[in-house]
Design a protein around this motif. Sequence first.
Motif, PDB file in Angstrom:
ATOM      1  N   GLU A 153       0.809  -1.212   0.000  1.00  0.00           N
ATOM      2  CA  GLU A 153       0.000   0.000   0.000  1.00  0.00           C
ATOM      3  C   GLU A 153       0.845   1.266   0.000  1.00  0.00           C
ATOM      4  O   GLU A 153       0.320   2.367  -0.184  1.00  0.00           O
ATOM      5  CB  GLU A 153      -0.935   0.010   1.223  1.00  0.00           C
ATOM      6  CG  GLU A 153      -1.906  -1.156   1.263  1.00  0.00           C
ATOM      7  CD  GLU A 153      -2.865  -1.143   0.078  1.00  0.00           C
ATOM      8  OE1 GLU A 153      -3.310  -0.045  -0.302  1.00  0.00           O
ATOM      9  OE2 GLU A 153      -3.151  -2.225  -0.465  1.00  0.00           O
ATOM     10  N   ALA A 154       2.164   1.115   0.219  1.00  0.00           N
ATOM     11  CA  ALA A 154       3.025   2.307   0.295  1.00  0.00           C
ATOM     12  C   ALA A 154       4.429   1.930  -0.164  1.00  0.00           C
ATOM     13  O   ALA A 154       5.343   1.782   0.631  1.00  0.00           O
ATOM     14  CB  ALA A 154       3.046   2.857   1.715  1.00  0.00           C
ATOM     15  N   VAL A 155       4.581   1.750  -1.458  1.00  0.00           N
ATOM     16  CA  VAL A 155       5.882   1.391  -2.014  1.00  0.00           C
ATOM     17  C   VAL A 155       6.851   2.551  -1.804  1.00  0.00           C
ATOM     18  O   VAL A 155       6.531   3.706  -2.096  1.00  0.00           O
ATOM     19  CB  VAL A 155       5.765   1.061  -3.514  1.00  0.00           C
ATOM     20  CG1 VAL A 155       7.128   0.781  -4.113  1.00  0.00           C
ATOM     21  CG2 VAL A 155       4.837  -0.132  -3.707  1.00  0.00           C
ATOM     22  N   VAL A 156       8.030   2.232  -1.291  1.00  0.00           N
ATOM     23  CA  VAL A 156       9.039   3.249  -1.005  1.00  0.00           C
ATOM     24  C   VAL A 156      10.117   3.193  -2.082  1.00  0.00           C
ATOM     25  O   VAL A 156      10.729   2.141  -2.304  1.00  0.00           O
ATOM     26  CB  VAL A 156       9.665   3.038   0.386  1.00  0.00           C
ATOM     27  CG1 VAL A 156      10.765   4.079   0.634  1.00  0.00           C
ATOM     28  CG2 VAL A 156       8.597   3.114   1.465  1.00  0.00           C
ATOM     29  N   ILE A 157      10.334   4.311  -2.768  1.00  0.00           N
ATOM     30  CA  ILE A 157      11.341   4.407  -3.817  1.00  0.00           C
ATOM     31  C   ILE A 157      12.561   5.129  -3.267  1.00  0.00           C
ATOM     32  O   ILE A 157      12.482   6.290  -2.868  1.00  0.00           O
ATOM     33  CB  ILE A 157      10.801   5.156  -5.048  1.00  0.00           C
ATOM     34  CG1 ILE A 157       9.530   4.492  -5.577  1.00  0.00           C
ATOM     35  CG2 ILE A 157      11.874   5.236  -6.129  1.00  0.00           C
ATOM     36  CD1 ILE A 157       9.715   3.063  -6.038  1.00  0.00           C
ATOM     37  N   GLY A 158      13.692   4.438  -3.249  1.00  0.00           N
ATOM     38  CA  GLY A 158      14.932   5.029  -2.765  1.00  0.00           C
ATOM     39  C   GLY A 158      15.869   5.345  -3.909  1.00  0.00           C
ATOM     40  O   GLY A 158      15.522   5.202  -5.086  1.00  0.00           O
ATOM     41  N   PRO A 159      17.085   5.785  -3.610  1.00  0.00           N
ATOM     42  CA  PRO A 159      18.071   6.074  -4.659  1.00  0.00           C
ATOM     43  C   PRO A 159      18.408   4.814  -5.449  1.00  0.00           C
ATOM     44  O   PRO A 159      18.336   3.704  -4.930  1.00  0.00           O
ATOM     45  CB  PRO A 159      19.288   6.572  -3.861  1.00  0.00           C
ATOM     46  CG  PRO A 159      18.745   7.016  -2.543  1.00  0.00           C
ATOM     47  CD  PRO A 159      17.591   6.097  -2.263  1.00  0.00           C
ATOM     48  N   GLY A 208      -1.179  -4.336 -11.881  1.00  0.00           N
ATOM     49  CA  GLY A 208      -0.780  -4.302 -10.476  1.00  0.00           C
ATOM     50  C   GLY A 208      -1.365  -3.084  -9.799  1.00  0.00           C
ATOM     51  O   GLY A 208      -1.391  -1.987 -10.366  1.00  0.00           O
ATOM     52  N   THR A 209      -1.870  -3.275  -8.572  1.00  0.00           N
ATOM     53  CA  THR A 209      -2.445  -2.172  -7.811  1.00  0.00           C
ATOM     54  C   THR A 209      -1.956  -2.249  -6.366  1.00  0.00           C
ATOM     55  O   THR A 209      -1.630  -3.324  -5.881  1.00  0.00           O
ATOM     56  CB  THR A 209      -3.987  -2.262  -7.814  1.00  0.00           C
ATOM     57  OG1 THR A 209      -4.388  -3.523  -7.284  1.00  0.00           O
ATOM     58  CG2 THR A 209      -4.554  -2.100  -9.209  1.00  0.00           C
TER      59      THR A 209
END
Length: 222
Positions: A153-159, A208-209
């Motif tokens: 529910e909260a994908v985290v995108i990092g460097p 995808g959701t």
Amino acid sequence: MTTAAYDGIADWYEQEFLGGPVTDGSPLSLGPVLRELLGTGSGGTCLEIGCGTGVHAAQVRELGWTPVGVDLSAGMLRYADGRLPVARADAARLPFRDGSVSAAIAMMVHTDMPAYPAVLREAARVLRPGGVFVHVGVHPCFCGGFADRADPEAVVIGPGYLDGAWTKKSWTAHGVRDKVGATHLPLPALLNAFLAAGLTFEQFAETGTPTPIVLAARARRG
């Protein structure tokens, strides 16, 4: 020919990964997007590049195509052999004549192929004029070593998105990437590789959701 990374996990892939629950992005959940983008055929040859265990062959037949497959992994081809005609080959050097197939598909494999731009050029070479190519792959923007999907529910995108690096870093120990690694191409590099190969885009899709896992495209050889 060199040993392929998937040789060491072929049994796990067939018996556990494919035998587990169907989740977003898994090979068994891709039927609708493959049907939408490949469409129906009239018996023409559809080449699956990186066919693995041949899990998509039955649907390709149902859509009216004649499936054939190539893969570098002898271990995976042991399972594919009973599902479609196969050849062990490097996807960047396909054992097919110029303009000899009506369609080609690549299903969740581009991150397994560091030379994917060369693979696209080969796909364009073996397609007949007007032939269709379908790419279904992990979404460059939301999947990779830079993406933590532990909370869907909260994908985290990092460097790391811009690095285009190979990595085994994965948010889960139940998937494929922590076992064989993956090569990442940022979205512009991936799309530009299609254009450089002489493929013309016709349609895109995401699945995808709530955050997409798959980016798919249909392109055609001019």
